[in-house]
Write an enzyme that holds these catalytic residues in place. Structure first.
Site, PDB file in Angstrom:
ATOM      1  N   TYR A   1      -3.037  11.464  -3.263  1.00  0.00           N
ATOM      2  CA  TYR A   1      -3.503  10.508  -2.264  1.00  0.00           C
ATOM      3  C   TYR A   1      -3.150  11.073  -0.883  1.00  0.00           C
ATOM      4  CZ  TYR A   1      -4.410   5.762  -0.380  1.00  0.00           C
ATOM      5  OH  TYR A   1      -4.902   4.674   0.290  1.00  0.00           O
TER       6      TYR A   1
ATOM      7  N   GLU B   1      -8.586   0.649  -7.215  1.00  0.00           N
ATOM      8  CA  GLU B   1      -7.161   0.324  -7.047  1.00  0.00           C
ATOM      9  C   GLU B   1      -7.028  -1.180  -6.962  1.00  0.00           C
ATOM     10  OE1 GLU B   1      -5.625   2.068  -3.504  1.00  0.00           O
ATOM     11  OE2 GLU B   1      -6.336   4.057  -3.990  1.00  0.00           O
TER      12      GLU B   1
ATOM     13  N   ASP C   1       1.343  -1.469   5.171  1.00  0.00           N
ATOM     14  CA  ASP C   1       0.012  -2.036   5.367  1.00  0.00           C
ATOM     15  C   ASP C   1      -0.180  -2.624   6.749  1.00  0.00           C
ATOM     16  OD1 ASP C   1      -1.523  -1.723   2.888  1.00  0.00           O
ATOM     17  OD2 ASP C   1       0.160  -2.789   1.989  1.00  0.00           O
TER      18      ASP C   1
END
Lengths: 259, 398
Positions: free
Chosen positions: A171, A46, A57
């Site tokens: 995912y 990725e 994040d």
């Protein structure tokens, strides 16, 4: 069959997916490291396109994104980097970024550029399938896999929606929270993966919080692949050619997944 | 055209709005919307809300004919909707009370919020003290410096104020950090968003809880003047006080609505917060709306002398009203806002928040052009005590 699908067509092999922020600490380091990751046993890489407001994040990737942006990295830079990496290795590449840079580039133009650069997949954590019609259309026009995320708060209705829309793999976010290394795996991960498995035969790769070979081994027994990001970004920050810290970490993960 | 039916079932106002959030939050947003729809139908909830708005917040706030300001402007009659007189000193409390009741109803004992100027943070800390809820407020380090008195107020009220050091260290970064907290603690935590931004259903919730401003204005002006106003002027940062006063008039096309954005040091300087006037559509903090961004889709740093306007995004509903032309958006710079701040203070004896001073500044341009029988309502969204430090700094520099 896409290049990402091919990864999961090898029986018994657990996929190792690696995340790097493009341009962190330098563009040169990204160009050097990604082919090495492939050589050490990563199956998919990725490439993170830095965004100014990475709200999914944690501290590590926030800092990497901030530094990359300060150094002038743009989506165009990332496309050029992907194209150069593609000349050195055939490891499948997926861009991971937030929706606004893609929207600003133009959905169709961005997908065209991805296909031309040899990128096979897209992961956009702030774009749930409910809002993805336009990007999904453009991605399909160019044979790109749009990969969606599932989280422990996804109920069965949402699990069905996400697994139906996701291409390449699903995912699986292991925990409630943002990206970042954690000391231990969340309780209930096995049950969560079981709930998803009941709904789909698509490959499941688990990410967020996986940072040690021991964690990798445990997750490898539950899913089709693991995703490592923040820990790798930390190692990359402190490493330099020939990247011994990074490569020995990745080889270690490969080893436990193959056992 | 009937605007008041929006948003649609997917949370859209035309092409603006939506839910652009990590999967973790999709469930929570749905749960929130269901809880809100239930509460709307629950008379007990509505009665509790109204009672608190009356007895605790001090509503209705007056609609005050500012005779001296009117005289000074030499044109239209200027009326001030006195949200500065609401408990805690700004309109933010209206939404905080409403959503606080919702948090209690949903059984969430921990509340998080972002704040820019600190007015929303103070309102949330107040409501959490009242309802006995744990309160965490995220605030940019730069804003903490500029608004230290509000930080002290929040702490006195029992809130835990977290300084945010990332990015531009202002409101945008405080929202990022609040979302990160929410993603982590979503099962126990209520995110009490303070402006009409963010993913659906937040823009709708905030608008509905703030619409009490416009509903009262409507009743008050019908009773005092027997007709609706000709103009309503309000400042727009994220857009909560403006949407609150505009919305009850949105289908009355004869009432002209004007939103005033912060031009900071000028659009050309790049140091401004005029998302609607100088921005372009994009996705930030969960919604498709106008925002300030560069050619690569990175969010721009913003500036305004008024911390509450210092934000690169704006409400999706305002974005829609811009495109349809229902609301006009204009800009006022730091200097003009400061002049208006001084003007209102000396003519009326009312010290306005620097945010609200932007709306006053536009009225000083607009009113002189209009006849004496024209009625202009300005939303005086907050009082200026919190800004004395900033104003003192600027005046001392001069």
């Amino acid at each position: 069959m896409s290049r990402i699908d091919t990864v999961f067509s090898q029986p018994k092999r657990k996929a190792l997916v690696a995340y790097v922020t493009v341009g962190y600490p330098t563009v040169k380091s990204t160009l050097e490291i990604v082919p090495m990751l492939a050589e050490c046993g990563c199956d998919i890489v990725e490439l993170g396109i830095p965004f100014s407001d990475p709200l999914a994040d944690g501290a590590t990737i926030q800092e990497a994104s901030f530094q990359a942006l300060q150094a002038g990295v743009t989506p165009r830079t990332c496309l050029e980097v992907a194209e150069q990496i593609r000349r050195k290795t055939d490891v499948p590449l997926a861009f991971m970024t937030y929706y606004n840079p893609v929207l600003r580039y133009g959905l169709e133009a961005f997908c065209t550029a991805c296909a031309r650069a040899g990128v096979e997949g897209l992961i956009v954590p702030d774009l749930p399938p409910d809002e993805s019609v336009d990007l999904d259309g453009a991605a399909q026009n160019h044979g790109l896999d749009l990969i969606f995320l599932l989280t422990p708060t996804s109920n069965n209705e949402r699990i069905r929606l996400v697994v139906e829309k996701s291409r390449g793999f699903v995912y699986v976010v292991s925990l409630l929270g943002v990206t970042g290394a954690r000391d231990s795996l969340p309780a209930g991960l096995g049950d969560f993966i079981g709930r998803i498995r009941n709904e789909t035969a698509k490959p499941l790769c688990v990410g967020f919080g996986i940072s040690t070979p021991d964690q990798a081994k445990q997750v490898g027994q539950l899913a089709d692949g693991i995703i490592v990001g923040s820990r790798l970004v930390q190692l990359i920050r402190d490493d330099k050619l020939p990247y011994e810290k990074v490569t020995s970490f990745v080889r270690g993960l490969r080893l436990v997944l193959d056992k | 055209m009937k605007y008041s039916i929006l948003p649609d079932s997917r949370g859209y106002y035309g092409q603006f709005g939506g839910k652009f959030v990590p999967e973790t939050l999709m469930f929570a947003l749905k749960e929130l919307e269901e809880a809100y729809r239930d509460a709307q139908k629950d008379e007990d909830f509505q009665q509790k809300l109204n009672q608190l708005l009356n007895d605790y917040v001090g509503r209705p706030t007056p609609l005050y004919l500012a005779a001296k300001l009117t005289e000074q402007c030499g044109g239209a009659q200027v009326l001030l909707k006195r949200e500065d007189l609401a408990h805690t000193g700004a309109h933010k409390i209206n939404n905080a009370i409403g959503q606080g009741l919702l948090a209690v109803r949903m059984g969430k004992r921990r509340v998080i919020a972002e704040t820019g100027a600190g007015q929303h943070g103070v309102a949330v800390a107040t409501v959490c003290a009242l309802f006995g809820l744990e309160c965490v407020v995220y605030m940019g380090a730069e804003d903490i410096r500029r608004q230290s008195m509000n930080v002290f107020r929040m702490e006195l009220l029992g809130a835990d104020v977290h300084s945010v050091d990332s990015g531009s260290r202002t409101l945008k970064d405080a929202v990022n950090e609040a979302v990160r907290d929410w993603v982590t603690n979503v099962e126990t935590t209520y995110y009490l968003l303070g402006s009409s931004v963010g993913p659906h259903p937040y823009p709708m919730l905030v608008r509905d809880f703030q619409s009490v401003i416009g509903r009262e204005t409507r009743e008050q002006i019908l009773s005092s003047h027997g007709r609706l106003p000709d103009y309503i002027v309000a400042c727009v940062g994220g857009g909560s006080n403006s949407i609150g006063i505009f919305f009850p008039f949105i289908d009355d096309e004869d009432v002209k609505l004007i939103g005033v954005e912060a031009e900071g040091q000028g659009v050309a300087s790049g140091k401004h917060s005029a998302s609607l006037s100088a921005g372009s559509p994009g996705v930030l903090h969960g919604a498709h709306s106008y925002l300030l961004q560069d050619d690569n889709g990175q969010i721009s740093e913003t500036h305004s002398i008024a911390p509450g306007l210092d934000y690169p995004g704006v409400s999706p509903e305002h974005s829609y009203y811009k495109d349809t032309g229902r609301v006009s958006y204009v800009t006022v710079n730091d200097r003009e806002a400061l002049e208006a701040f001084k003007l209102l203070t000396t003519t009326e004896g009312i010290i306005p928040a620097l945010e609200s001073a932007h709306a006053i500044a536009h009225v000083t341009r607009l009113a002189p052009e209009l006849s004496r029988d024209t009625l202009v309502v300005v939303n005086l969204s907050g009082r200026g005590d919190k800004d004395l430090g900033i104003v003192n700094e600027v005046l001392t520099d001069e």
